[in-house]
Design a protein around this motif. Sequence first.
Motif, PDB file in Angstrom:
ATOM      1  N   LYS A   1       0.835  -1.196   0.000  1.00  0.00           N
ATOM      2  CA  LYS A   1       0.000   0.000   0.000  1.00  0.00           C
ATOM      3  C   LYS A   1       0.880   1.261   0.000  1.00  0.00           C
ATOM      4  O   LYS A   1       0.605   2.225  -0.714  1.00  0.00           O
ATOM      5  CB  LYS A   1      -0.890  -0.013   1.252  1.00  0.00           C
TER       6      LYS A   1
ATOM      7  N   LYS B   1      -6.545   0.597  -4.713  1.00  0.00           N
ATOM      8  CA  LYS B   1      -7.769   1.343  -4.360  1.00  0.00           C
ATOM      9  C   LYS B   1      -7.519   2.215  -3.135  1.00  0.00           C
ATOM     10  O   LYS B   1      -7.912   3.376  -3.107  1.00  0.00           O
ATOM     11  CB  LYS B   1      -8.919   0.376  -4.067  1.00  0.00           C
ATOM     12  N   GLU B   2      -6.863   1.647  -2.124  1.00  0.00           N
ATOM     13  CA  GLU B   2      -6.615   2.422  -0.904  1.00  0.00           C
ATOM     14  C   GLU B   2      -5.712   3.625  -1.171  1.00  0.00           C
ATOM     15  O   GLU B   2      -5.822   4.648  -0.503  1.00  0.00           O
ATOM     16  CB  GLU B   2      -6.010   1.530   0.176  1.00  0.00           C
ATOM     17  N   ALA B   3      -4.852   3.478  -2.179  1.00  0.00           N
ATOM     18  CA  ALA B   3      -3.982   4.614  -2.529  1.00  0.00           C
ATOM     19  C   ALA B   3      -4.761   5.706  -3.244  1.00  0.00           C
ATOM     20  O   ALA B   3      -4.281   6.834  -3.349  1.00  0.00           O
ATOM     21  CB  ALA B   3      -2.832   4.128  -3.404  1.00  0.00           C
TER      22      ALA B   3
ATOM     23  N   GLN C   1       0.924   4.148  -2.833  1.00  0.00           N
ATOM     24  CA  GLN C   1       0.687   5.557  -2.485  1.00  0.00           C
ATOM     25  C   GLN C   1       1.762   6.440  -3.108  1.00  0.00           C
ATOM     26  O   GLN C   1       1.460   7.516  -3.645  1.00  0.00           O
ATOM     27  CB  GLN C   1       0.704   5.699  -0.951  1.00  0.00           C
TER      28      GLN C   1
ATOM     29  N   SER D   1      -5.119  -8.534  -3.213  1.00  0.00           N
ATOM     30  CA  SER D   1      -4.333  -7.657  -2.343  1.00  0.00           C
ATOM     31  C   SER D   1      -3.740  -6.488  -3.138  1.00  0.00           C
ATOM     32  O   SER D   1      -3.680  -5.355  -2.650  1.00  0.00           O
ATOM     33  CB  SER D   1      -3.213  -8.453  -1.673  1.00  0.00           C
TER      34      SER D   1
ATOM     35  N   ASP E   1      -6.614  -4.123  -3.898  1.00  0.00           N
ATOM     36  CA  ASP E   1      -7.025  -3.411  -2.669  1.00  0.00           C
ATOM     37  C   ASP E   1      -6.033  -2.288  -2.356  1.00  0.00           C
ATOM     38  O   ASP E   1      -6.432  -1.181  -1.988  1.00  0.00           O
ATOM     39  CB  ASP E   1      -7.101  -4.379  -1.480  1.00  0.00           C
ATOM     40  N   ASN E   2      -4.737  -2.581  -2.505  1.00  0.00           N
ATOM     41  CA  ASN E   2      -3.728  -1.551  -2.207  1.00  0.00           C
ATOM     42  C   ASN E   2      -3.812  -0.386  -3.190  1.00  0.00           C
ATOM     43  O   ASN E   2      -3.645   0.770  -2.808  1.00  0.00           O
ATOM     44  CB  ASN E   2      -2.321  -2.168  -2.211  1.00  0.00           C
TER      45      ASN E   2
END
Length: 217
Positions: A163, A193-195, A167, A187, A190-191
Motif C-alpha cells: 500500500k 484502491k486504498e492509494a 501511495q 491484495s 485493494d492496495n
Amino acid sequence: MKQVKTGDDSVTYHNPKYDETYHSTSGAVEEACEKFVKPCKIEERSKEKDSIKVLDICFGLGYNSCAAIDAAECKIFITALENDEEIIHRIKEVDPQFENYSLLKELVRTKPRTHAWKLSTDQVNIKLILGDARDEIKKLKNKFDCIFLDPFSPKKCPELWTKEFMQDIYNVTAPGGILATYSCAKSVRDNLKEAGFKVEDGPCIGRKSPSTIATKQ
Ligand SMILES: C[S@@+](CC[C@H](N)C(=O)[O-])C[C@H]1O[C@@H](n2cnc3c(N)ncnc32)[C@H](O)[C@@H]1O
C-alpha cells in the motif's frame, strides 16, 4: 541467467533468485504491447498531446518502454527504475521485434556517469535510474501520464506491491493518468484502491485471468 524463448518467438530470461521469468512465457513482446502499452492508451494519448510522460517501474530488458516508444506519435519522456545492473547489460544480447530497440542498446552502451543512463533524440528522452524503486520514486519531481508496474510476482517480490508503494506511485501520477500491471491479485487491487486509484479489469492475454488497469481521477 538462462535465456527462454517465449510463445511469440521473443526471448526473455529466467531469474534464479526469484525463480521467475522476466516476462510471460506466452509472449514477451506481446505482453509489453497488450498488457502495458495498449491499456495505458499510449498511441491514442500521443495523438492528442505534444508530449507524454511514462514511468516504467522495473525496466528489466526495457520491453515495456520500447513498446511505448514504438506506439507514441508525439515526443515521449520515459523515466525508468531498475535495481539490477546485470539485466540491463543483457539488453545487448537480445533482439526483440521492436522498431526502436536499437535506442535501448545505445542507451546502455556506455557506463552511466552517475547512477543513471540518459539518452535524448528529437522524439524520445529516456532516463534509466539504477536503484531501489521504493527509494527512487520518492525523489521524482514529474507527474506521469502512464505507469507500467512490472515487478516479479507479489509472492516473490511483495515489497513492490505494498500500500505504501502504491501511495508513492499515486503521488507521481498525473490527474487522468493510467497505471497498467499484469497482476489481478485481490491484495494488489485493494492496495491500489486504498492509494486512491479507480481499478478495472485489463485484458486477458496468454491466460484466463485479466490484468489490472488503475486510473487517477
Ligand atoms: C518482471 S521483471 C520486469 C521486466 C521488464 N519490465 C522488461 O520488460 O524486461 C521485474 C524487474 O524488477 C526488478 N526489481 C526487483 N526488485 C526491484 C526494486 N526493489 N527496485 C527496482 N527494480 C527491482 C528486477 O531486477 C527485474 O528486472
